[in-house]
Design a protein around this motif. Structure first.
Motif, short mmCIF file in Angstrom:
data_model
loop_
_atom_site.label_atom_id
_atom_site.label_comp_id
_atom_site.label_asym_id
_atom_site.label_seq_id
_atom_site.Cartn_x
_atom_site.Cartn_y
_atom_site.Cartn_z
N LEU A 41 0.87 -1.24 0.07
CA LEU A 41 -0.06 0.07 0.14
C LEU A 41 0.80 1.10 0.12
CD1 LEU A 41 -2.75 -1.07 2.65
CD2 LEU A 41 -2.63 -1.18 0.14
N THR A 42 0.34 2.24 -0.47
CA THR A 42 0.73 3.50 -0.35
C THR A 42 -0.01 4.58 0.42
OG1 THR A 42 2.13 5.28 -1.70
CG2 THR A 42 -0.29 4.52 -2.57
N GLY A 43 0.79 5.81 0.51
CA GLY A 43 -0.27 7.00 1.11
C GLY A 43 -0.53 7.93 0.13
N GLY A 44 -1.31 9.02 0.79
CA GLY A 44 -1.58 10.10 -0.20
C GLY A 44 -3.05 9.95 -0.49
N ARG A 45 -3.56 11.03 -1.17
CA ARG A 45 -4.85 11.48 -1.32
C ARG A 45 -5.50 10.57 -2.49
NH1 ARG A 45 -3.18 17.51 -2.71
NH2 ARG A 45 -1.41 16.21 -3.67
N ILE A 46 -5.05 10.22 -3.35
CA ILE A 46 -5.67 9.57 -4.42
C ILE A 46 -5.65 7.94 -3.90
CG2 ILE A 46 -3.73 9.15 -5.70
CD1 ILE A 46 -7.22 9.50 -6.95
N GLY A 73 4.38 0.51 1.21
CA GLY A 73 5.59 1.08 0.63
C GLY A 73 6.55 2.03 1.17
N ASP A 74 5.84 2.88 2.20
CA ASP A 74 6.38 3.78 3.02
C ASP A 74 5.80 4.20 3.97
OD1 ASP A 74 4.60 5.56 1.54
OD2 ASP A 74 5.89 6.97 1.83
N GLU A 75 6.27 4.89 5.10
CA GLU A 75 5.41 5.39 6.20
C GLU A 75 6.05 6.69 6.83
OE1 GLU A 75 2.44 3.94 8.11
OE2 GLU A 75 2.76 6.00 7.67
N ARG A 85 0.04 9.13 9.95
CA ARG A 85 0.78 7.82 9.58
C ARG A 85 -0.30 7.31 8.23
NH1 ARG A 85 4.14 4.38 11.72
NH2 ARG A 85 2.93 2.56 11.59
N ASN A 86 0.62 6.61 7.12
CA ASN A 86 -0.23 6.06 6.20
C ASN A 86 -1.04 4.84 6.60
OD1 ASN A 86 0.99 7.71 4.22
ND2 ASN A 86 2.84 6.43 4.11
N GLU A 87 -0.55 4.03 7.63
CA GLU A 87 -1.42 3.07 8.25
C GLU A 87 -2.85 3.38 8.76
OE1 GLU A 87 0.43 1.38 11.72
OE2 GLU A 87 -1.22 -0.27 12.17
N GLY A 150 1.55 6.33 -5.13
CA GLY A 150 1.23 7.57 -5.52
C GLY A 150 2.43 8.39 -6.23
N VAL A 151 2.44 9.31 -6.76
CA VAL A 151 3.49 9.99 -7.32
C VAL A 151 3.32 11.51 -6.90
CG1 VAL A 151 4.44 10.89 -9.62
CG2 VAL A 151 3.20 8.65 -9.35
N GLY A 152 4.58 12.06 -6.36
CA GLY A 152 4.85 13.44 -5.81
C GLY A 152 4.71 14.29 -6.92
N GLU A 153 4.44 15.62 -6.80
CA GLU A 153 4.45 16.73 -7.68
C GLU A 153 6.06 16.70 -8.28
OE1 GLU A 153 2.92 16.72 -4.89
OE2 GLU A 153 0.84 17.77 -5.38
N GLY A 155 8.16 13.97 -8.52
CA GLY A 155 8.36 12.52 -9.02
C GLY A 155 8.69 11.86 -7.91
N HIS A 156 8.53 12.03 -6.85
CA HIS A 156 8.61 10.89 -5.87
C HIS A 156 7.69 9.79 -5.73
CE1 HIS A 156 6.08 13.08 -2.75
NE2 HIS A 156 5.94 11.95 -2.47
N VAL A 157 7.98 8.57 -5.20
CA VAL A 157 7.34 7.49 -5.23
C VAL A 157 7.60 7.02 -3.66
CG1 VAL A 157 6.85 6.79 -7.49
CG2 VAL A 157 8.80 5.99 -6.58
N ALA A 158 6.81 6.27 -2.98
CA ALA A 158 6.95 6.03 -1.61
C ALA A 158 7.43 7.23 -0.84
CB ALA A 158 7.75 4.54 -1.72
#
Ligand SMILES: O=C(O)[C@H](O)[C@@H](O)[C@H](O)[C@H](O)COP(=O)(O)O
Length: 256
Positions: A41-46, A73-75, A85-87, A150-153, A155-158
């Motif tokens: 799993l990832t975090g973020g809005r979408i 994938g990250d926390e 927390r993403n969790e 998710g993809v950051g503005e 270009g980051h992932v996780a």
């Protein structure tokens, strides 16, 4: 040889609903094939919108959630239960309503866990947990059916951020300090770990992501645009809305 695919939806709601349906099908297929399914799993809005769409889907329980292995994938390295927390966000949006097997749910350590505020020790602990669930022939990692990103503005992932030392990390899990996206301390799967997945799904919504998506699908390198550095062993899938697809390279223009 990995296959790349780009799918564009006209609006965020359709992106979230279709990604949810796609994940339900993918998990049921994996269970039909191997008796279990594993998703990162990832975090973020979408991502939160996708989790809510799964929660509300009439097809949700086509998946035997008791046989789904969940990793992150990250926390954000915060105390357990912290709303950032993403969790915490995944549990609120979806997980708390599912008949999961707690032994198959693997959140990344919290900053008030056994390692206290030592993010490096927490990353090492998660690496050990991954290794303990590793698949035959791969000493360090389980079999990942799907890694969601998710993809950051930028270009980051996780929590792999541009020009950050973590972009060069070869161990499966790393602590991240100085994250440009708050909070500053995180733990993350690294690009090599992400790239062991059968499928990597990169999900981006909104005009703010258009540049990063366009660069990732053009010729950017993984240090500049970490999203350019991820690929599944079988499939690299970009799930976009029209706004995030606005700067796709010419070869994808027919999709927008
Ligand atoms: O911990 C995090 O912040 C996420 O894992 C991060 O990688 C997120 O997925 C992207 O920043 C996109 O977030 P949005 O979908 O909210 O733009």
């Amino acid at each position: 040889m990995t296959q790349s695919k780009v799918v564009v939806h006209t609006e965020p709601r359709l992106l979230a609903e279709s990604a949810a349906a796609r994940l339900i099908v993918r998990l049921t297929d994996a269970q039909a094939e191997r008796g279990e399914a594993t998703v990162v799993l990832t975090g973020g809005r979408i991502a939160a919108q996708i989790y809510q769409a799964i929660r509300d889907s009439p097809a949700r329980d086509a998946v035997d959630w008791s046989r789904v292995n969940l990793w992150w994938g990250d926390e954000r390295f915060l105390p357990a239960g912290d709303p950032e927390r993403n969790e915490t966000q995944a549990r609120a949006a979806l997980l708390d309503g599912l008949k999961l097997d707690p032994a198959r749910v693997h959140p990344m350590p919290a900053s008030d866990g056994p390692d206290g505020d030592d993010a490096e020790a927490a990353a090492a602990r998660y690496a050990t947990e991954l290794a303990d669930s590793s698949r035959p022939g791969h000493a360090e990692l389980p079999h990942f059916d799907v890694v969601l990103l998710g993809v950051g503005e930028d270009g980051h992932v996780a929590s792999v951020f541009p020009e950050h030392p973590v972009t060069l990390e070869t161990r499966p899990v790393s602590a991240v300090r100085g994250s440009p996206k708050p909070p500053p301390v995180r733990t993350t799967l690294t690009l090599p770990a992400i790239n062991t997945a059968d499928e990597v799904w990169l999900i981006a919504s909104g005009a703010g992501k258009a540049s990063a998506v366009g660069l990732a699908l053009a010729s950017a390198g993984p240090r500049q645009i970490p999203a350019a550095g991820v690929h599944g062993r079988d499939l690299t899938l970009w799930l976009l809305d029209s706004a995030a697809a606005h700067e796709l390279p010419p070869r994808f223009r027919s999709l927008v």
